[in-house]
Enzyme design. Sequence first.
Site, PDB file in Angstrom:
ATOM      1  N   ASP A 252       0.836  -1.199   0.000  1.00  0.00           N
ATOM      2  CA  ASP A 252       0.000   0.000   0.000  1.00  0.00           C
ATOM      3  C   ASP A 252       0.871   1.250   0.000  1.00  0.00           C
ATOM      4  O   ASP A 252       1.966   1.243   0.564  1.00  0.00           O
ATOM      5  CB  ASP A 252      -0.900  -0.028   1.243  1.00  0.00           C
ATOM      6  CG  ASP A 252      -2.084   0.918   1.124  1.00  0.00           C
ATOM      7  OD1 ASP A 252      -2.301   1.472   0.031  1.00  0.00           O
ATOM      8  OD2 ASP A 252      -2.779   1.105   2.137  1.00  0.00           O
TER       9      ASP A 252
ATOM     10  N   ASN B  86       1.490   3.334  -2.915  1.00  0.00           N
ATOM     11  CA  ASN B  86       2.105   3.749  -4.191  1.00  0.00           C
ATOM     12  C   ASN B  86       1.644   5.145  -4.602  1.00  0.00           C
ATOM     13  O   ASN B  86       2.445   5.977  -5.037  1.00  0.00           O
ATOM     14  CB  ASN B  86       1.716   2.781  -5.319  1.00  0.00           C
ATOM     15  CG  ASN B  86       2.319   1.407  -5.147  1.00  0.00           C
ATOM     16  OD1 ASN B  86       3.199   1.225  -4.315  1.00  0.00           O
ATOM     17  ND2 ASN B  86       1.850   0.452  -5.930  1.00  0.00           N
ATOM     18  N   GLY B  87       0.328   5.385  -4.460  1.00  0.00           N
ATOM     19  CA  GLY B  87      -0.229   6.665  -4.875  1.00  0.00           C
ATOM     20  C   GLY B  87       0.334   7.816  -4.055  1.00  0.00           C
ATOM     21  O   GLY B  87       0.755   8.846  -4.596  1.00  0.00           O
TER      22      GLY B  87
ATOM     23  N   TRP C  76       3.111   7.884  -2.391  1.00  0.00           N
ATOM     24  CA  TRP C  76       4.546   8.028  -2.692  1.00  0.00           C
ATOM     25  C   TRP C  76       4.724   8.929  -3.918  1.00  0.00           C
ATOM     26  O   TRP C  76       5.571   9.822  -3.925  1.00  0.00           O
ATOM     27  CB  TRP C  76       5.144   6.638  -2.953  1.00  0.00           C
ATOM     28  CG  TRP C  76       6.609   6.613  -3.225  1.00  0.00           C
ATOM     29  CD1 TRP C  76       7.612   6.458  -2.316  1.00  0.00           C
ATOM     30  CD2 TRP C  76       7.243   6.749  -4.506  1.00  0.00           C
ATOM     31  NE1 TRP C  76       8.839   6.474  -2.948  1.00  0.00           N
ATOM     32  CE2 TRP C  76       8.634   6.654  -4.297  1.00  0.00           C
ATOM     33  CE3 TRP C  76       6.766   6.923  -5.821  1.00  0.00           C
ATOM     34  CZ2 TRP C  76       9.565   6.737  -5.334  1.00  0.00           C
ATOM     35  CZ3 TRP C  76       7.686   7.015  -6.855  1.00  0.00           C
ATOM     36  CH2 TRP C  76       9.069   6.925  -6.598  1.00  0.00           C
TER      37      TRP C  76
ATOM     38  N   ARG D 133       0.051   9.185 -10.120  1.00  0.00           N
ATOM     39  CA  ARG D 133      -0.071   7.965  -9.303  1.00  0.00           C
ATOM     40  C   ARG D 133       0.566   6.745  -9.978  1.00  0.00           C
ATOM     41  O   ARG D 133       1.129   5.875  -9.325  1.00  0.00           O
ATOM     42  CB  ARG D 133      -1.545   7.660  -9.036  1.00  0.00           C
ATOM     43  CG  ARG D 133      -2.231   8.638  -8.101  1.00  0.00           C
ATOM     44  CD  ARG D 133      -3.720   8.290  -7.972  1.00  0.00           C
ATOM     45  NE  ARG D 133      -3.906   6.905  -7.575  1.00  0.00           N
ATOM     46  CZ  ARG D 133      -3.843   6.479  -6.315  1.00  0.00           C
ATOM     47  NH1 ARG D 133      -3.626   7.337  -5.357  1.00  0.00           N
ATOM     48  NH2 ARG D 133      -4.016   5.209  -6.031  1.00  0.00           N
TER      49      ARG D 133
ATOM     50  N   ASN E  67     -10.780  -2.496  -6.316  1.00  0.00           N
ATOM     51  CA  ASN E  67      -9.895  -1.601  -7.076  1.00  0.00           C
ATOM     52  C   ASN E  67     -10.446  -1.224  -8.461  1.00  0.00           C
ATOM     53  O   ASN E  67      -9.962  -0.285  -9.097  1.00  0.00           O
ATOM     54  CB  ASN E  67      -8.491  -2.215  -7.236  1.00  0.00           C
ATOM     55  CG  ASN E  67      -7.659  -2.162  -5.961  1.00  0.00           C
ATOM     56  OD1 ASN E  67      -6.757  -2.978  -5.749  1.00  0.00           O
ATOM     57  ND2 ASN E  67      -7.930  -1.198  -5.094  1.00  0.00           N
TER      58      ASN E  67
ATOM     59  N   LEU F 129      -7.769  -4.674   7.129  1.00  0.00           N
ATOM     60  CA  LEU F 129      -7.502  -5.856   6.299  1.00  0.00           C
ATOM     61  C   LEU F 129      -7.927  -5.681   4.846  1.00  0.00           C
ATOM     62  O   LEU F 129      -7.494  -6.437   3.980  1.00  0.00           O
ATOM     63  CB  LEU F 129      -8.215  -7.085   6.873  1.00  0.00           C
ATOM     64  CG  LEU F 129      -7.475  -7.784   8.007  1.00  0.00           C
ATOM     65  CD1 LEU F 129      -8.268  -8.994   8.479  1.00  0.00           C
ATOM     66  CD2 LEU F 129      -6.084  -8.219   7.543  1.00  0.00           C
ATOM     67  N   SER F 130      -8.812  -4.732   4.587  1.00  0.00           N
ATOM     68  CA  SER F 130      -9.242  -4.452   3.214  1.00  0.00           C
ATOM     69  C   SER F 130      -9.692  -5.705   2.471  1.00  0.00           C
ATOM     70  O   SER F 130      -9.319  -5.924   1.305  1.00  0.00           O
ATOM     71  CB  SER F 130      -8.109  -3.764   2.441  1.00  0.00           C
ATOM     72  OG  SER F 130      -7.717  -2.580   3.089  1.00  0.00           O
TER      73      SER F 130
ATOM     74  N   GLU G  47       0.410 -13.441  12.412  1.00  0.00           N
ATOM     75  CA  GLU G  47       0.973 -12.278  13.101  1.00  0.00           C
ATOM     76  C   GLU G  47       0.997 -11.095  12.128  1.00  0.00           C
ATOM     77  O   GLU G  47       1.317 -11.269  10.953  1.00  0.00           O
ATOM     78  CB  GLU G  47       2.415 -12.578  13.559  1.00  0.00           C
ATOM     79  CG  GLU G  47       2.516 -13.717  14.553  1.00  0.00           C
ATOM     80  CD  GLU G  47       1.879 -13.385  15.898  1.00  0.00           C
ATOM     81  OE1 GLU G  47       1.885 -12.210  16.296  1.00  0.00           O
ATOM     82  OE2 GLU G  47       1.366 -14.322  16.546  1.00  0.00           O
TER      83      GLU G  47
HETATM   84  C1  FPP Z   1      -1.581   0.146  -3.518  1.00  0.00           C
HETATM   85  O1  FPP Z   1      -1.182   1.488  -3.532  1.00  0.00           O
HETATM   86  C2  FPP Z   1      -1.078  -0.581  -4.672  1.00  0.00           C
HETATM   87  C3  FPP Z   1      -1.837  -1.190  -5.622  1.00  0.00           C
HETATM   88  C4  FPP Z   1      -3.289  -1.190  -5.612  1.00  0.00           C
HETATM   89  C5  FPP Z   1      -1.222  -1.879  -6.760  1.00  0.00           C
HETATM   90  C6  FPP Z   1      -0.050  -2.754  -6.450  1.00  0.00           C
HETATM   91  C7  FPP Z   1       0.779  -2.844  -7.629  1.00  0.00           C
HETATM   92  C8  FPP Z   1       2.133  -2.857  -7.659  1.00  0.00           C
HETATM   93  C9  FPP Z   1       2.972  -2.858  -6.446  1.00  0.00           C
HETATM   94  C10 FPP Z   1       2.780  -2.876  -8.961  1.00  0.00           C
HETATM   95  C11 FPP Z   1       3.390  -4.160  -9.351  1.00  0.00           C
HETATM   96  C12 FPP Z   1       2.560  -5.325  -9.197  1.00  0.00           C
HETATM   97  C13 FPP Z   1       2.645  -6.489  -9.866  1.00  0.00           C
HETATM   98  C14 FPP Z   1       1.818  -7.616  -9.393  1.00  0.00           C
HETATM   99  C15 FPP Z   1       3.489  -6.727 -11.043  1.00  0.00           C
HETATM  100  P1  FPP Z   1      -2.281   2.624  -3.632  1.00  0.00           P
HETATM  101  O2  FPP Z   1      -2.436   2.987  -5.064  1.00  0.00           O
HETATM  102  O3  FPP Z   1      -3.526   2.168  -2.973  1.00  0.00           O
HETATM  103  O4  FPP Z   1      -1.608   3.773  -2.843  1.00  0.00           O
HETATM  104  P2  FPP Z   1      -2.335   4.921  -2.003  1.00  0.00           P
HETATM  105  O5  FPP Z   1      -3.051   4.236  -0.884  1.00  0.00           O
HETATM  106  O6  FPP Z   1      -1.208   5.780  -1.537  1.00  0.00           O
HETATM  107  O7  FPP Z   1      -3.256   5.629  -2.954  1.00  0.00           O
END
Ligand code: FPP
Length: 261
Positions: free
Chosen positions: A38, A40-41, A43, A51, A86, A213-214, A225
């Site tokens: 969790d 990525n966005g 970051w 994003r 998602n 847990l989403s 754990e």
């Molecule tokens: C959550 O961050 C991340 C995702 C929903 C996607 C996960 C995907 C990757 C890590 C890319 C590579 C994956 C594979 C399987 C090749 P978010 O977008 O919810 O972040 P935020 O909560 O900050 O918005």
Amino acid sequence: MRYDEAKLAEYFSQAPEDVSLADIDMARIPGHVSIIMDGNGRWAQARGLDRSRGHVAGVDSLREAVTTSVRLGLDVLSVYAFSTENWKRPQEEVNMLMHLFATTLLHELPLFHQENVRLRFFGDLEALPEETRKVFQQGLDETAANTGMTFALAVNYGSRAELARAARVLAQRVQDGELDASAIDENALASELYTAGLPDPDLLIRTSGELRLSNYLLWQLAYTEFYVTPTLWPDFSRWEFLRAIKSFQGRKRRFGGVVNS
Ligand code: FPP
């Protein structure tokens, strides 16, 4: 699972101050670690980037997590890549992620072979775009003979839907006269989950500090754990992984019973 001592030591050389391989008991490595990736966005947004750049950066962390897991000798690494919820994201982001899953898996196939990793997916894959499904099938076929760690990706996964589906399958069998309702026990239900055959996770890691847990592995996490870190997924490194294992090894797992010590 066995691990290569020389590769392990090399991989974890240059340790930061607070954690090192010496803190880890290699005889008590968790068999199955699962990760909710969790942040990525956030970051990307923190850097003024789109994003999608966060997801691309997340791929590097994922590659490192796979290598770390192999070096440590895990049996299973599983990750939550895409939930049934998602799909509510902007169409552009969904398309980008589906394409990223396909291209990443193709690109990483040589790494999976080199590290003897077998792929596995769990979730409702029928609803995925054809390109993604095809590449997933190719990944399954091409890594089926590998005998090392299992790398399992949850894609279009939702735990409630998974449980409802398992109930439906069992009910149908009862209706068809193949199964007696009294034979439906925990094993029977677990064997109809997407994760059938995988051990339950010993350790769940969630990045970006969220304490929920989403809709992930509600059944399978019963005695797992948890380790939650504020680190955003693109910043998650082998050292953060080691901190999680260290924390895990400091826990007393009782599975509802008592531990004498
Ligand atoms: C959550 O961050 C991340 C995702 C929903 C996607 C996960 C995907 C990757 C890590 C890319 C590579 C994956 C594979 C399987 C090749 P978010 O977008 O919810 O972040 P935020 O909560 O900050 O918005």
